[in-house]
Design a protein around this motif. Structure first.
Motif, PDB file in Angstrom:
ATOM      1  N   TRP A   1    -112.543  22.182 -37.024  1.00  0.00           N
ATOM      2  CA  TRP A   1    -111.935  21.228 -36.107  1.00  0.00           C
ATOM      3  C   TRP A   1    -110.709  21.857 -35.465  1.00  0.00           C
ATOM      4  O   TRP A   1    -109.842  22.367 -36.163  1.00  0.00           O
ATOM      5  CB  TRP A   1    -111.545  19.951 -36.841  1.00  0.00           C
ATOM      6  CG  TRP A   1    -112.703  19.191 -37.425  1.00  0.00           C
ATOM      7  CD1 TRP A   1    -113.044  19.081 -38.737  1.00  0.00           C
ATOM      8  CD2 TRP A   1    -113.660  18.399 -36.705  1.00  0.00           C
ATOM      9  NE1 TRP A   1    -114.152  18.292 -38.877  1.00  0.00           N
ATOM     10  CE2 TRP A   1    -114.552  17.858 -37.641  1.00  0.00           C
ATOM     11  CE3 TRP A   1    -113.858  18.112 -35.355  1.00  0.00           C
ATOM     12  CZ2 TRP A   1    -115.624  17.040 -37.289  1.00  0.00           C
ATOM     13  CZ3 TRP A   1    -114.919  17.300 -34.994  1.00  0.00           C
ATOM     14  CH2 TRP A   1    -115.784  16.770 -35.942  1.00  0.00           C
TER      15      TRP A   1
ATOM     16  N   GLU B   1    -109.166  18.223 -31.382  1.00  0.00           N
ATOM     17  CA  GLU B   1    -110.221  17.446 -32.038  1.00  0.00           C
ATOM     18  C   GLU B   1    -109.666  16.661 -33.221  1.00  0.00           C
ATOM     19  O   GLU B   1    -110.067  15.501 -33.447  1.00  0.00           O
ATOM     20  CB  GLU B   1    -111.338  18.379 -32.489  1.00  0.00           C
ATOM     21  CG  GLU B   1    -112.135  18.985 -31.341  1.00  0.00           C
ATOM     22  CD  GLU B   1    -113.138  20.012 -31.815  1.00  0.00           C
ATOM     23  OE1 GLU B   1    -114.223  20.099 -31.214  1.00  0.00           O
ATOM     24  OE2 GLU B   1    -112.837  20.738 -32.785  1.00  0.00           O
TER      25      GLU B   1
ATOM     26  N   VAL C   1    -118.122  19.198 -40.806  1.00  0.00           N
ATOM     27  CA  VAL C   1    -117.883  19.623 -39.431  1.00  0.00           C
ATOM     28  C   VAL C   1    -119.168  19.482 -38.600  1.00  0.00           C
ATOM     29  O   VAL C   1    -119.529  20.360 -37.812  1.00  0.00           O
ATOM     30  CB  VAL C   1    -117.343  21.068 -39.357  1.00  0.00           C
ATOM     31  CG1 VAL C   1    -116.657  21.319 -38.007  1.00  0.00           C
ATOM     32  CG2 VAL C   1    -116.340  21.346 -40.464  1.00  0.00           C
TER      33      VAL C   1
ATOM     34  N   LYS D   1    -120.026  17.946 -35.765  1.00  0.00           N
ATOM     35  CA  LYS D   1    -119.217  17.354 -34.700  1.00  0.00           C
ATOM     36  C   LYS D   1    -119.965  16.282 -33.926  1.00  0.00           C
ATOM     37  O   LYS D   1    -119.437  15.190 -33.682  1.00  0.00           O
ATOM     38  CB  LYS D   1    -118.728  18.455 -33.753  1.00  0.00           C
ATOM     39  CG  LYS D   1    -117.803  19.455 -34.425  1.00  0.00           C
ATOM     40  CD  LYS D   1    -117.229  20.451 -33.451  1.00  0.00           C
ATOM     41  CE  LYS D   1    -116.283  21.419 -34.151  1.00  0.00           C
ATOM     42  NZ  LYS D   1    -115.655  22.381 -33.232  1.00  0.00           N
TER      43      LYS D   1
ATOM     44  N   TRP E   1    -118.778  12.357 -33.876  1.00  0.00           N
ATOM     45  CA  TRP E   1    -118.388  11.621 -32.669  1.00  0.00           C
ATOM     46  C   TRP E   1    -119.324  10.442 -32.418  1.00  0.00           C
ATOM     47  O   TRP E   1    -118.872   9.372 -31.989  1.00  0.00           O
ATOM     48  CB  TRP E   1    -118.387  12.549 -31.461  1.00  0.00           C
ATOM     49  CG  TRP E   1    -117.384  13.658 -31.532  1.00  0.00           C
ATOM     50  CD1 TRP E   1    -117.606  14.991 -31.392  1.00  0.00           C
ATOM     51  CD2 TRP E   1    -115.972  13.534 -31.783  1.00  0.00           C
ATOM     52  NE1 TRP E   1    -116.445  15.702 -31.529  1.00  0.00           N
ATOM     53  CE2 TRP E   1    -115.426  14.840 -31.766  1.00  0.00           C
ATOM     54  CE3 TRP E   1    -115.125  12.457 -32.021  1.00  0.00           C
ATOM     55  CZ2 TRP E   1    -114.077  15.083 -31.980  1.00  0.00           C
ATOM     56  CZ3 TRP E   1    -113.780  12.705 -32.228  1.00  0.00           C
ATOM     57  CH2 TRP E   1    -113.270  13.992 -32.207  1.00  0.00           C
TER      58      TRP E   1
END
Length: 279
Positions: A164, A168, A233, A235, A239
């Motif tokens: 990150w 972020e 992680v 991502k 999100w």
């Protein structure tokens, strides 16, 4: 090109470049390990040789055999002091600083010296230890070589991506705080839900096969998956879960708010149990 030969040519080029500027470039200690060299560390004998590190630079590697084929991860107290910037173009030729002397009144002898300087420029532009050694000892990179290079580049890129960044982390903190705030305002709004709306909501949930008692475990499951995705992680998944949760909570708050306005919030028909005790 062999790592030791490249490092030696790089150091030789630096010595020339520094000399043209009137400076000295000290000989790095790592050049002593261009070949497989026996060393002693903590009363144990190893073999050391300059090579490539997994991080994408040079490193003095430790081996257990005299041919430097069996590498070990033991720290033997030797460090690379040849600082080379990779993935950037290296200068083949360096030029001395321009003279600030005034040649406006120069005589013929001085003009001859200027011509000598011009000749120096003509041959010096092709005189490079680094690029000369690279051309002399170049090696072709076949299919297997290119595959290894591609694998190393992809692994280094993936390792950088699997972390990150500062911005972020800020966004993660912002969306997490927003989700907590939305949970609080949604629960507060549900305390003003009318008994009739609670019954309608429960009927809709029953139609989907859900019960009120399922809400809390589902919420804990979403929180767990968000935290696990942050830790791993992942991502895109992080999100999706985090922003999706915020959007869902905000939409639910707007829905409850409009329902409350239509029904006349604060009337006698409202209960303060958020509709959770309706069976």
């Amino acid at each position: 090109m062999d790592v030791g030969l490249f490092a030696k040519a790089y150091v030789g080029q630096k010595q020339v470049d520094y000399g043209l500027q009137g400076n000295d470039y000290d000989l790095p200690d790592a050049l002593d390990y261009m070949e497989c060299t026996a060393v002693e560390y903590n009363d144990v004998y190893y073999y050391a040789k300059l090579g490539c590190s997994s991080a994408g630079g040079l490193k003095v590697l430790a081996y257990t055999d005299e041919y430097c084929t069996v590498e070990v991860g033991t720290n033997i107290g030797l460090y690379n002091d040849i600082k080379i910037s990779f993935n950037v173009c290296q200068t083949c030729v360096s030029w001395p600083a321009e003279s600030t002397d005034d040649y406006s009144n120069a005589d013929d002898d001085e003009e001859d010296e200027i011509e000598l300087d011009d000749n120096f420029e003509n041959y010096h532009m092709y005189d490079s230890k680094l690029c000369g050694a690279a051309a002399q000892y170049q090696q072709s990179c076949g299919w297997g070589c290119k595959k290894e290079v591609k694998k190393a580049l992809s692994s280094s890129a993936s390792s950088s991506k699997r972390a990150w960044g500062g911005f972020e982390k800020f966004c993660l903190f912002l969306w997490s705080v927003t989700a907590i705030a939305l949970i609080w305002v949604v629960l507060k709004q549900r305390r003003m839900m009318s008994r009739e709306d609670a019954i309608v909501e429960e009927a809709a949930m029953n139609g989907l096969g859900l019960k009120k008692r399922h809400v809390f475990p589902l919420a804990l499951g979403i929180i767990f998956f968000v935290l696990f995705a942050m830790f791993m992680v992942w991502k895109k998944l992080t999100w999706l879960l985090l922003i999706g949760t915020n959007v869902g909570l905000f939409a639910h708050f707007v829905f409850l708010r409009r329902k409350a306005k239509k029904s006349g919030a604060g009337g006698d028909g409202y209960v303060k149990d958020a509709g959770l005790e309706i069976s």
